[in-house]
Design a protein around this motif. Structure first.
Motif, mmCIF file in Angstrom:
data_model
loop_
_atom_site.group_PDB
_atom_site.id
_atom_site.type_symbol
_atom_site.label_atom_id
_atom_site.label_comp_id
_atom_site.label_asym_id
_atom_site.label_seq_id
_atom_site.Cartn_x
_atom_site.Cartn_y
_atom_site.Cartn_z
ATOM 1 N N MET A 22 0.868 -1.275 0.124
ATOM 2 C CA MET A 22 -0.270 -0.124 -0.099
ATOM 3 C C MET A 22 0.768 1.638 0.392
ATOM 4 S SD MET A 22 -3.360 -0.522 -0.071
ATOM 5 C CE MET A 22 -3.800 0.421 0.991
ATOM 6 N N ASN A 23 2.118 1.232 0.162
ATOM 7 C CA ASN A 23 3.022 2.518 0.108
ATOM 8 C C ASN A 23 3.191 2.866 -1.128
ATOM 9 O OD1 ASN A 23 4.040 2.975 2.792
ATOM 10 N ND2 ASN A 23 5.150 1.382 3.002
ATOM 11 N N GLY A 24 3.049 4.215 -1.474
ATOM 12 C CA GLY A 24 3.440 4.743 -2.780
ATOM 13 C C GLY A 24 2.014 5.791 -3.008
ATOM 14 N N THR A 25 2.464 5.545 -4.579
ATOM 15 C CA THR A 25 1.540 7.234 -5.199
ATOM 16 C C THR A 25 0.587 5.432 -6.052
ATOM 17 O OG1 THR A 25 3.326 8.457 -5.123
ATOM 18 C CG2 THR A 25 0.752 8.201 -7.062
ATOM 19 N N TRP A 26 -0.494 6.071 -5.862
ATOM 20 C CA TRP A 26 -1.537 5.441 -6.366
ATOM 21 C C TRP A 26 -2.955 6.591 -6.381
ATOM 22 C CZ3 TRP A 26 -2.372 -0.220 -5.828
ATOM 23 C CH2 TRP A 26 -1.624 -1.187 -5.259
ATOM 24 N N LYS A 27 -3.155 6.128 -8.056
ATOM 25 C CA LYS A 27 -3.933 7.141 -8.644
ATOM 26 C C LYS A 27 -5.572 6.022 -10.068
ATOM 27 C CE LYS A 27 -0.995 6.419 -12.918
ATOM 28 N NZ LYS A 27 -0.544 6.813 -14.825
ATOM 29 N N GLY A 28 -5.846 7.164 -9.889
ATOM 30 C CA GLY A 28 -7.269 6.115 -10.445
ATOM 31 C C GLY A 28 -8.261 7.407 -10.887
ATOM 32 N N ILE A 29 -8.932 6.842 -11.900
ATOM 33 C CA ILE A 29 -9.809 8.007 -13.052
ATOM 34 C C ILE A 29 -11.553 8.215 -12.011
ATOM 35 C CG2 ILE A 29 -10.542 8.894 -14.890
ATOM 36 C CD1 ILE A 29 -8.548 9.533 -14.917
ATOM 37 N N LEU A 30 -11.632 9.539 -11.731
ATOM 38 C CA LEU A 30 -13.437 9.533 -10.673
ATOM 39 C C LEU A 30 -13.659 9.804 -11.893
ATOM 40 C CD1 LEU A 30 -14.872 9.906 -7.768
ATOM 41 C CD2 LEU A 30 -14.783 11.981 -8.284
ATOM 42 N N ASN A 31 -15.189 9.394 -12.230
ATOM 43 C CA ASN A 31 -15.393 9.385 -12.608
ATOM 44 C C ASN A 31 -17.689 10.058 -12.227
ATOM 45 O OD1 ASN A 31 -18.175 9.621 -15.144
ATOM 46 N ND2 ASN A 31 -17.341 7.863 -16.353
ATOM 47 N N ALA A 32 -17.827 11.536 -12.652
ATOM 48 C CA ALA A 32 -18.338 11.759 -12.051
ATOM 49 C C ALA A 32 -19.667 12.506 -13.038
ATOM 50 C CB ALA A 32 -18.161 13.394 -10.522
ATOM 51 N N GLY A 33 -20.455 11.796 -13.118
ATOM 52 C CA GLY A 33 -21.352 11.882 -14.520
ATOM 53 C C GLY A 33 -21.123 12.189 -15.621
ATOM 54 N N ASN A 34 -21.092 13.748 -15.648
ATOM 55 C CA ASN A 34 -20.185 14.321 -17.144
ATOM 56 C C ASN A 34 -18.647 14.526 -17.050
ATOM 57 O OD1 ASN A 34 -20.955 16.545 -15.904
ATOM 58 N ND2 ASN A 34 -21.777 17.896 -17.319
ATOM 59 N N GLN A 35 -18.106 14.769 -15.441
ATOM 60 C CA GLN A 35 -16.794 15.168 -15.546
ATOM 61 C C GLN A 35 -15.946 13.901 -15.432
ATOM 62 O OE1 GLN A 35 -16.600 17.805 -11.939
ATOM 63 N NE2 GLN A 35 -14.511 18.868 -13.498
ATOM 64 N N LEU A 37 -12.147 12.865 -13.872
ATOM 65 C CA LEU A 37 -10.718 13.460 -12.897
ATOM 66 C C LEU A 37 -10.051 12.516 -12.349
ATOM 67 C CD1 LEU A 37 -12.104 16.562 -9.956
ATOM 68 C CD2 LEU A 37 -10.652 16.714 -12.248
ATOM 69 N N GLU A 38 -8.609 12.646 -12.605
ATOM 70 C CA GLU A 38 -7.672 11.656 -11.891
ATOM 71 C C GLU A 38 -7.229 12.522 -10.927
ATOM 72 O OE1 GLU A 38 -3.719 10.468 -12.966
ATOM 73 O OE2 GLU A 38 -3.773 11.978 -13.347
ATOM 74 N N ILE A 39 -7.868 11.403 -9.787
ATOM 75 C CA ILE A 39 -7.032 11.550 -8.241
ATOM 76 C C ILE A 39 -6.243 10.409 -7.555
ATOM 77 C CG2 ILE A 39 -8.525 10.837 -6.206
ATOM 78 C CD1 ILE A 39 -10.058 13.114 -7.810
ATOM 79 N N VAL A 40 -5.321 11.269 -7.223
ATOM 80 C CA VAL A 40 -4.001 10.435 -6.622
ATOM 81 C C VAL A 40 -3.925 10.901 -5.644
ATOM 82 C CG1 VAL A 40 -1.571 10.898 -7.284
ATOM 83 C CG2 VAL A 40 -3.164 11.198 -8.755
ATOM 84 N N PHE A 41 -3.550 9.623 -5.094
ATOM 85 C CA PHE A 41 -3.211 9.382 -3.310
ATOM 86 C C PHE A 41 -2.468 8.958 -2.960
ATOM 87 C CE2 PHE A 41 -8.308 8.809 -3.330
ATOM 88 C CZ PHE A 41 -8.605 9.222 -2.364
#
Length: 127
Positions: A22-35, A37-41
């Protein structure tokens, strides 16, 4: 004797490899209807309980957002950002954190993969 020592070393290496998942950088694409966004933790798992996390939304220029880490283990995460009325929970399965992103009471699926964030395309910034 050598077989016993080899077996003991192999058994001890398994928890070490899981603790780093779980260490490090994790990213994903948030699909919120018509938008979308890439979210990075950025997770920093520590067995002593002093784990930390930060959140980025590169397309919005939001970097290093402080995260209230409720729970972080070798295979599960639960966090919130009260200023954004946002929460995320997920579980690591086959190299992907499968989870749910909640904001303003609306749940959205958000799966995260290990890796660095994409650099936003900003043609107005000359190179």
């Amino acid at each position: 004797m050598k077989k016993i020592i080899s077996l003991m070393l192999a058994v001890l290496m398994v928890p070490i490899s899981y603790a780093q998942e779980m260490n490090g950088t994790w990213k994903g694409i948030l699909n919120a209807g018509n938008q979308e966004l890439e979210i990075v933790f950025h997770f920093n798992y520590q067995e002593n309980g002093n784990s930390t996390a930060k959140m980025d939304v590169p397309a919005q220029g939001a970097l290093g957002i402080p995260v209230n880490l409720k729970f972080l283990s070798t295979d599960s995460v639960s966090l919130e950002v009260m200023a954004l009325l946002m929460a995320y929970t997920g579980k690591l399965t086959d190299g992907t954190i499968k989870g749910t992103f909640n904001q303003f009471g609306m749940p959205f699926p958000l799966d995260l993969k290990s890796g660095e964030a994409a650099i936003p395309n900003r043609p107005q910034e000359p190179k």
